[in-house]
Write an enzyme that holds these catalytic residues in place. Structure first.
Site, mmCIF file in Angstrom:
data_model
loop_
_atom_site.group_PDB
_atom_site.id
_atom_site.type_symbol
_atom_site.label_atom_id
_atom_site.label_comp_id
_atom_site.label_asym_id
_atom_site.label_seq_id
_atom_site.Cartn_x
_atom_site.Cartn_y
_atom_site.Cartn_z
ATOM 1 N N LYS A 20 0.835 -1.205 0.000
ATOM 2 C CA LYS A 20 0.000 0.000 0.000
ATOM 3 C C LYS A 20 0.868 1.253 0.000
ATOM 4 O O LYS A 20 1.764 1.408 0.812
ATOM 5 C CB LYS A 20 -0.899 0.023 1.241
ATOM 6 C CG LYS A 20 -2.097 -0.885 1.087
ATOM 7 C CD LYS A 20 -2.937 -0.900 2.335
ATOM 8 C CE LYS A 20 -3.679 0.395 2.551
ATOM 9 N NZ LYS A 20 -4.450 0.349 3.803
HETATM 10 O O1 LIG Z 1 -6.589 -0.754 3.003
HETATM 11 C C1 LIG Z 1 -7.340 0.140 3.078
HETATM 12 C C2 LIG Z 1 -7.505 0.901 1.871
HETATM 13 O O2 LIG Z 1 -6.772 0.264 0.903
HETATM 14 C C3 LIG Z 1 -8.065 0.389 4.305
HETATM 15 O O3 LIG Z 1 -7.414 -0.325 5.355
HETATM 16 C C4 LIG Z 1 -8.207 1.815 4.688
HETATM 17 O O4 LIG Z 1 -7.015 2.266 5.200
HETATM 18 C C5 LIG Z 1 -9.363 1.894 5.646
HETATM 19 O O5 LIG Z 1 -10.509 1.537 4.957
HETATM 20 C C6 LIG Z 1 -9.590 3.224 6.197
HETATM 21 O O6 LIG Z 1 -8.474 3.752 6.829
HETATM 22 C C7 LIG Z 1 -10.677 3.183 7.195
HETATM 23 O O7 LIG Z 1 -11.218 4.426 7.162
HETATM 24 P P1 LIG Z 1 -12.074 5.013 8.342
HETATM 25 O O8 LIG Z 1 -13.139 4.045 8.621
HETATM 26 O O9 LIG Z 1 -11.125 5.235 9.450
HETATM 27 O O10 LIG Z 1 -12.558 6.296 7.777
#
Ligand SMILES: O=C(CO)[C@@H](O)[C@H](O)[C@H](O)[C@H](O)COP(=O)(O)O
Ligand SMILES: O=C[C@H](O)COP(=O)(O)O
Length: 950
Positions: A148
């Protein structure tokens, strides 16, 4: 979290029919180990996994799930906390990749991925991100890994380069359409580059993680604020609540569809390339008023991924609706975004801010995670690490917490390790930072030193004499006094004086024919080691003849005049220092390790201990748990609050460490009228003698069981004095403290805003001494001088200003006038150009305590010329709060310096006079008392006069 029954398609499983892959936005050790992930995968609920720093923070930061692996890793080596975290995370990622491997295989490498994010600290660093992506790709070594990389402007080129290198990339933190377009461009170009190189495009997978719910959270809050402020557009604004994020996502999807029709893509597709799927991230509903599956139900469409937090996954399985929603209502979506703009909800600013906040939030999660890992690592390493207990008054404690937070937020430790001179003054600091890596360097090249140690032992030397000054002698002195004599090796003596009686006393201890002489000088041109070498080399030649050189070893920086001399004289060995390490930072380089080897100190364990110190001060360790940084922030902050007398106390067996610390701290920080004044070895006294200018450091070697000292320190602590107690569990841990204090001093220098690696004012005394000795060589005498007062065996000298301020009818009156100048928060320093032996040290200690108790001020008891290479810098250029009494005496005996018309006594006098004139020129309060005749009687007379004067 539960897996569905294998029969009947639940909504999660039904997503396959809509060509959307549900991934799980979650990972932790127990969840993979206990088969929960496998159950979800086998059931067909989940077809991939994502992780991020916040997810790992929750997994690793709390609880004990990772302790067993940590213990096992720590039993084998001492990694940095950053490396330790990475090992734990990679183990989880590899385990998850294994669970998902069947999906990856069944789908011919197009699904079944697990994502691991590059360090969020690299989010704005193209080169760092590219390197780290390649490193993680190689370390995890699983074809279904996705690395990522955040979609910051700086990382976009790293995305292209990683794709071109054949790495699967999950581009994260995409909020705006503009950023998404840049990501698509980077992905396409990366594939084109790979294609041009003849690479296999079919196995390069990528997703573009478009964040959803955070946009609504932000826009909705702006709407609510305007509505409650009575905005005229309230009704129109209300129609946009909970709509903008999905509209934004739909337009991103439409853009992807357009790209899929482009001739550019068709070429790549024909060459076997996979598409870059849009992945909906941040899909947990934040506003409880909305459906808990809003950001799943509304974003279903072909060739997409939705990564679901566990609660959203369970909710969707339970009551989600599978219908292709992504392609529906595109005009509505455009209308919503047009309305957003018309109503002044600035989506561009919102998405810009969300990117910044997203980066910061992951950095903060990483800070918290690394702090937990470092604290846990320290706890698991137990007594193999030195301990630190701090007891600070409320004002200092609050200021230190603030400083720690500033350093954490600004990533200052990482900048320091990256050798960024702007941590200090933006001057030449980067040229002086190889002490950061010298322990690793020495550990990797220990064989040469170990071979030297074996040879020293085989040659059966009965004594080792090290000649050097300051940074070249104080570290070896700590080693000699702390470790004592080792079986099979000679006793290590240190000579760092020009006092003829001290030189003669050292000579008496040696059996010249069986002595190994080490001359240590970084510059190779320092006066003292050079004349000591002349003297002992001459002696050795007279005893050993042509074999003399074989008894000499030089430690010096490459190309110095000492190196040339050593070559010409056939020295046994020449060891090099690192020109990018200043003298006072050199103890863990050859300047400390060569004498340690010669004295028989076991090198491997010593260096291993030093490495423990280095690892726990690493760039990956946040300030609150980074030992060196923690100490440095306390030192620097305390000095800024007026607590600039660093009072160093230690249990007897490690007491010499204070002399090394003195040089490090004083020479590094004492400049520009600022600085920390070390007060070494001042026996604890009554509380009333201490003002608000003290910071106490108590170094205790636990096995010494010095209860009375512990109690004296406890009294200080209870009285509200700031006290740092450092516990060493064995002597070897001195090596850890060497590094901790080097880091602490560098950090304190940054807090004070000075250049901690120069020492311009030490040079002034050297120049002044040189001027006087050269004059002597020409004229046969030093310039005349006259005392301003003489009483029996005591004559007083001073420059006109100091003489005028200290006139008196007798010695008592002169001393009284001099010390009447001491103000609160001043310190008094005795600067004695005398032989340093037990008698004179006792006299100095007794006298300084008498001054402390009579004047209620901090006191220093220093011997010249050694302090000229140490605290002398701070006395001359630090705060003008010192009141100095220089003490010189007739020499009962003098020694000629071979090859010159000088004697040691003469050099010592010139040094005292040179030092005096620089201090006087800097308008310091100083007088000199010269003792005529017998030293013993002179000191007794001075003690009596001082006694009467206070
Ligand atoms: O891998 C990903 C995106 O590729 C996810 O882990 C992504 O970082 C998460 O969906 C987000 O950080 C979560 O977002 P939130 O619910 O904290 O707004
Ligand atoms: O701390 C360093 C002293 O001033 C001695 O310097 P040197 O190692 O170049 O002789």
């Amino acid at each position: 979290m539960t897996a569905s029954a294998p029969t009947g398609a639940n909504p999660l499983q039904a997503l396959a029919g809509a060509q959307q892959s549900p991934w799980l936005d979650f990972i932790r050790r127990s969840f993979v180990e206990d088969g929960s992930l496998a159950a979800l995968v086998h059931a067909g609920d989940i077809r991939g996994v994502t992780s991020n720093p916040a997810i790992f923070q929750k997994a690793i930061g709390d609880g004990t799930e990772y302790d067993a692996q940590m213990r096992a890793l720590l039993a084998k080596s001492t990694p940095t906390p950053g490396a330790l975290y990475e090992r734990l995370a990679i183990t989880d990622i590899q385990a998850a990749a294994k669970v998902l491997a069947p999906v990856y295989e069944q789908t011919q490498g197009t699904d079944g991925f697990v994502s691991l994010e590059v360090s969020p600290y690299l989010a704005r660093d193209e080169h760092g991100t590219t390197q780290e992506a390649a490193r993680l790709w190689a370390d995890v070594a699983a074809p279904n890994l996705m690395v990522k990389i955040p979609a910051t402007p700086q990382s976009i080129p790293a995305i292209r380069q990683s794709i071109a290198a054949g790495i699967n990339v999950n581009v994260t933190l995409i909020f705006s359409l503009a950023a998404y377009r840049d990501v698509v461009e980077a992905w396409l170009t990366g594939l084109e580059e790979l294609h041009a190189k003849g690479g296999n495009l079919s196995r390069v997978a990528s997703v573009a993680s478009f964040f959803v719910s955070r946009i609504d959270a932000r826009i909705d809050s702006a709407i609510d604020q305007r509505t409650s402020a009575g905005d005229a557009q309230a009704a129109a604004l209300a129609t946009l609540r909970g709509k903008v994020a999905i509209a934004n996502a739909k337009l991103a999807y439409a853009y992807w569809q357009d790209i899929m029709q482009s001739p550019r893509w068709k070429v790549l597709e024909a060459a076997g390339a996979q598409t870059q799927r849009l992945l909906w991230a941040s899909t947990g509903t934040k506003d409880k008023a909305y459906s808990d599956v809003l950001y799943v139900d509304s974003l279903i469409g072909p060739q997409t991924v939705n990564t679901l937090p566990p609660a959203t996954m369970d909710a969707f399985r339970d009551h989600g609706t599978v219908r292709e929603t992504l392609t529906a209502g595109l005009d509505d979506a455009r209308h919503i975004l047009a309305e957003t703009q018309r109503l002044g909800l600035d989506l561009d600013s919102v998405t810009d801010a969300l990117l910044d906040e997203g980066v910061t939030a992951f950095e903060e999660a990483f800070d918290t995670l690394l702090a937990s890992v470092a604290a846990k690592q320290a706890a698991l390493m137990g007594d193999s690490l030195t301990g630190l207990k701090t007891s600070l008054p409320a004002d200092l404690s609050a200021a230190v917490t603030q400083a720690q937070d500033d350093w954490r937020r600004n990533g200052t430790i990482r900048r320091l390790w990256a050798k960024d001179a702007t941590v200090w003054t933006g001057g030449t600091e980067a040229d002086w930072l190889n002490w950061l890596t010298i322990v690793d360097d020495r550990a990797a090249n220990l064989a040469e030193l170990e071979a030297f140690q074996t040879e020293v032992r085989a040659r059966g030397f009965t004594q080792v004499l090290l000649m050097g000054m300051g940074g070249s002698s104080l570290g070896p002195e700590v080693l000699a006094t702390t470790f004592g004599k080792h079986e099979g090796f000679g006793h290590l003596y240190i000579l760092d004086s020009t006092d003829p009686q001290q030189v003669a006393a050292t000579e008496k201890k040696l059996d010249i024919a069986h002595t190994l002489f080490i001359v240590a000088s970084k510059s190779g041109s320092t006066l003292e080691p050079s004349i000591m070498l002349s003297y002992f080399h001459d002696l050795a030649k007279r005893t050993l003849g042509a074999q003399a050189g074989a008894h000499f070893v030089a430690i010096t920086d490459p190309g110095s005049s000492l190196e040339k001399l050593a070559q010409a004289e056939g020295f046994w060995k020449i060891f090099h220092g690192d020109p990018k390490i200043g003298g006072r930072y050199s103890v863990l380089s050859n300047f400390g390790l060569v004498p340690a080897a010669a004295a028989g100190v076991p090198l491997h364990p010593f260096v291993a201990d030093a490495l423990r110190g280095v690892r726990l001060c690493d760039a990956s360790v946040p300030p609150a748990v980074n030992r060196g940084v923690q100490l440095g922030l306390i030192l620097g902050t305390a000095a800024r609050l007026g607590r600039d007398k660093l009072t160093i106390l230690a249990t007897p067996e490690i007491a010499d460490f204070g002399a090394w610390m003195e040089q490090l701290v004083a020479e590094s920080t004492g400049k520009n009228g600022l600085g920390i004044i070390p007060i070494d070895n001042e026996t604890p006294g009554s509380l009333r003698h201490y003002g608000a200018d003290r910071l106490f450091v108590y170094l205790r070697l636990a096995p010494e069981h010095r209860h009375e000292q512990d109690e004296a320190i406890a009294t200080l602590r209870e009285a509200g004095q700031p006290v740092l107690t450092i516990t060493l569990h064995n002597r070897r841990q001195i090596a850890q403290e060497f590094f901790h204090w080097e880091m602490a001093t560098a950090v304190a220098g940054a807090v004070l805003g000075i250049h901690p690696f120069d020492q311009q004012d030490v040079e002034f005394s050297k120049i002044e001494t040189r001027r006087l000795t050269e004059a002597y060589e020409k004229t046969g005498s030093l310039p005349p001088e006259a005392p301003f007062a003489s009483f029996g065996p005591l004559s007083f000298f001073a420059d006109p200003a100091n003489a005028a301020a200290t006139q008196g009818a007798d010695a008592v009156a002169v001393l009284k006038a001099h010390f009447a100048r001491v103000q609160p928060s001043d310190y008094v320093a005795l600067l004695a150009y005398l032989p340093r032996n037990r008698d004179t040290q006792e006299w100095m200690q007794h006298t300084r305590l008498h001054l402390r108790d009579g004047l209620n001020c901090a006191t220093a008891a220093e011997f010249g010329p050694r302090f000229l290479h140490s605290t002398g810098q701070a006395y001359k250029a630090g705060p003008n709060t010192g009141v100095f009494l220089q003490i010189t005496a007739d020499n009962a005996q003098d020694l000629p310096i071979p090859g010159t018309s000088l004697t040691f006594g003469l050099v010592e006098s010139a040094q005292a006079r040179g030092d005096f004139s620089v201090l006087a020129e800097r308008e310091r309060r100083i007088i000199r008392v010269h003792l005529h005749g017998s030293l013993k009687e002179g000191l007794a007379a001075l003690a009596t006069a001082l006694h009467d004067a206070l």
